[in-house]
Motif scaffolding. Structure first.
Motif, mmCIF file in Angstrom:
data_model
loop_
_atom_site.group_PDB
_atom_site.id
_atom_site.type_symbol
_atom_site.label_atom_id
_atom_site.label_comp_id
_atom_site.label_asym_id
_atom_site.label_seq_id
_atom_site.Cartn_x
_atom_site.Cartn_y
_atom_site.Cartn_z
ATOM 1 N N VAL A 45 0.814 -1.218 0.000
ATOM 2 C CA VAL A 45 0.000 0.000 0.000
ATOM 3 C C VAL A 45 0.851 1.274 0.000
ATOM 4 N N PRO A 46 1.872 1.416 0.864
ATOM 5 C CA PRO A 46 2.693 2.634 0.788
ATOM 6 C C PRO A 46 3.495 2.750 -0.506
ATOM 7 N N THR A 94 -12.245 -6.178 6.152
ATOM 8 C CA THR A 94 -13.282 -5.392 6.831
ATOM 9 C C THR A 94 -12.703 -4.112 7.412
ATOM 10 N N ARG A 95 -11.556 -4.224 8.033
ATOM 11 C CA ARG A 95 -10.956 -3.054 8.667
ATOM 12 C C ARG A 95 -10.466 -2.034 7.639
ATOM 13 N N TYR A 96 -9.771 -2.513 6.607
ATOM 14 C CA TYR A 96 -9.182 -1.588 5.642
ATOM 15 C C TYR A 96 -10.229 -0.827 4.843
ATOM 16 N N THR A 133 10.625 -1.323 7.600
ATOM 17 C CA THR A 133 9.785 -1.499 8.782
ATOM 18 C C THR A 133 8.415 -2.024 8.376
ATOM 19 N N GLN A 134 7.886 -2.933 9.182
ATOM 20 C CA GLN A 134 6.582 -3.511 8.851
ATOM 21 C C GLN A 134 5.505 -2.429 8.787
ATOM 22 N N THR A 135 4.688 -2.471 7.743
ATOM 23 C CA THR A 135 3.590 -1.518 7.587
ATOM 24 C C THR A 135 2.463 -1.883 8.541
ATOM 25 N N SER A 136 1.921 -0.903 9.235
ATOM 26 C CA SER A 136 0.846 -1.164 10.201
ATOM 27 C C SER A 136 -0.530 -1.092 9.543
ATOM 28 N N ASP A 137 -1.517 -1.698 10.211
ATOM 29 C CA ASP A 137 -2.896 -1.597 9.741
ATOM 30 C C ASP A 137 -3.340 -0.136 9.695
ATOM 31 N N ALA A 138 -2.921 0.656 10.690
ATOM 32 C CA ALA A 138 -3.321 2.060 10.750
ATOM 33 C C ALA A 138 -2.807 2.830 9.537
ATOM 34 N N HIS A 173 -7.833 5.841 2.980
ATOM 35 C CA HIS A 173 -8.801 6.917 3.244
ATOM 36 C C HIS A 173 -8.393 8.193 2.509
ATOM 37 N N GLU A 174 -7.111 8.530 2.545
ATOM 38 C CA GLU A 174 -6.637 9.722 1.850
ATOM 39 C C GLU A 174 -6.884 9.609 0.350
#
Length: 432
Positions: free
Chosen positions: A35-36, A109-111, A195-200, A207-208
């Motif tokens: 995603v990033p 569901t979260r994403y 670094t591991q990407t977080s769910d947040a 969202h952006e």
């Protein structure tokens, strides 16, 4: 090390996929690490960003070794060589899959936060991850978007083993990777910061992207003379007008080129309705495809219906017609009592509107590719028959589908300027 971090990798990858900017692309990332990387790619292309949630199925005794992958919609990819080599039993495989599928559903569901997946049918989908190791997750992602109707699948990653094309080529129409080193142990060795990407972070980036770009729209169905016609309606806040799209032969509301133009018009503050003027049952009938009376009549009927909606009331109306859809747009624009303010034709066949051309009162812009010589001559003749304000704009070097680099962007810019000028001063009296 080739990259500072995933964001830098994404910026560099964006330059590699620039050639698909005019193909109305959708960027689909593999969470979490993809995603990033995908976010700057989507921003650079002006494309929507979505996810394809994939979970690797790791060998029980060696989780980093992928024996397969699963994805949304029940998709599964199995690496039989790894399964047999690691002597994984059917029971062990099923237990790993059960555990990973539960995690897949949680993340999806979260994403998504209740957002529906971005429509990919008929579009170019660029699948992005932070790299390829075994390739099982990338393979699953390509198959998932293909199953959802993608017209073209491009797999783009910052780094992959030298033999990745042999392993993944059959499942993608194009492969993009700036670095394919001969010595490859793990993706992380090619990043300074892995670094591991977080769910947040995944949620934030999605969202952006969703709030920064106008939505593709809402699917609607309109009854035009007994035919249920499907459309995609999008009306931005404070829209200054509404543009209805009449598609050409063999095309429809999922046309990548028209979706691209529609997105640019929405960014300019215009509402859009991408419309199928034929039902799925009628589409194979070539006589109907080239019938401007039928198509134009339906476009006029839809115009009256959609402008009666609360979200469209009072908006001045324009038509964007492509190929044979241009004839339908001009036919409808000449309909008595239908105050259409502007018409734009892209590579159109306005000549098919025939005797209706002198009756058109809407300001008309005819856009033709300079290399589309036969259609250019037909547009010149049609322009001579028009009695309204009109212009003929030629995009140098462009062919009929405007597939050349920058050609479709030129069309979008010309159309946005024309509609902005003509609709800003249009009369919106629909009391006919």
């Amino acid at each position: 090390m080739y990259y500072t971090d995933r964001e830098e990798a994404g910026r560099r990858l964006a330059a590699e996929v620039e050639r698909w900017r005019d193909a109305d692309p959708v960027v689909v990332a593999l969470p979490r690490g993809g995603v990033p990387v995908a976010a700057p790619v989507a921003r650079a292309l002006g494309a929507p960003l979505d996810i394809c949630v994939i979970r690797k199925l790791g060998v029980p005794a060696q989780p980093e070794l992928g024996m397969g992958a699963i994805g949304e919609g029940g998709t599964r990819v199995v690496n039989e060589a790894v399964v047999h080599g690691a002597r994984v039993t059917a029971g062990q495989f099923a237990e790993v899959e059960r555990r990973e599928r539960a995690e897949l559903e949680r993340r999806a569901t979260r994403y998504r936060r209740g957002r529906a997946p971005v429509a990919v049918r008929g579009r170019t989908v660029i699948v992005v991850d932070d790299g390829v190791a075994t390739g099982s997750t990338a393979l699953a992602a390509c198959r998932i978007v293909r199953a959802r109707g993608a017209a073209r699948v491009v797999l783009a990653v910052p780094v992959a083993p030298a033999d990745w094309a042999r392993r993944l080529g059959p499942d993608a129409d194009a492969l993009v990777c700036p670095h394919t080193p001969a010595r490859f142990r793990a993706i992380g060795e090619f990043y300074r910061d892995f670094t591991q990407t977080s769910d947040a972070e995944v949620e934030r980036l999605l969202h952006e992207a969703a709030t920064a770009r106008p939505a593709d729209g809402t699917e609607i169905t309109l009854d035009a003379g007994g035919a249920d016609l499907r459309g995609t309606l999008a009306v931005p806040p404070d829209a200054v007008g509404l543009v209805l799209f009449a598609h050409g032969s063999g095309s429809g509301r999922h046309s990548p080129r028209n979706r691209h133009v529609a997105g640019e018009l929405r960014r300019a503050g215009l509402g859009t309705l991408l419309l199928d003027l034929l039902t799925p049952e009628e589409e194979p009938d070539r006589a109907k495809v080239f019938d401007p009376v039928l198509l134009g009549g339906r476009l006029a009927a839809v115009t009256r219906l959609v402008t009666a909606r609360p979200d469209c009331t009072g908006l001045p109306v324009g038509y964007f017609g492509a190929s044979t859809g241009a004839a339908a747009a001009l036919w409808a624009a000449a309909e008595p009592g239908l105050p259409v303010a502007a018409v734009v034709s892209r590579g159109g066949r306005p000549d098919l509107a025939g005797d209706r051309l002198p009756e058109v009162t809407a300001a008309t812009l005819l856009i033709v590719g300079g290399a589309d010589t036969a259609v250019l001559e037909l547009n010149r003749r049609a322009a001579d028959a028009l009695r309204c304000e009109h212009e003929l704009a030629v995009v140098p070097g462009a062919t009929h589908l405007f597939e050349e680099p920058g050609a479709l962007a030129a069309v979008s810019g010309l159309a946005a300027q024309w509609f902005d000028r003509c609709l800003a001063t249009a009369v919106t009296d629909w009391t006919t």
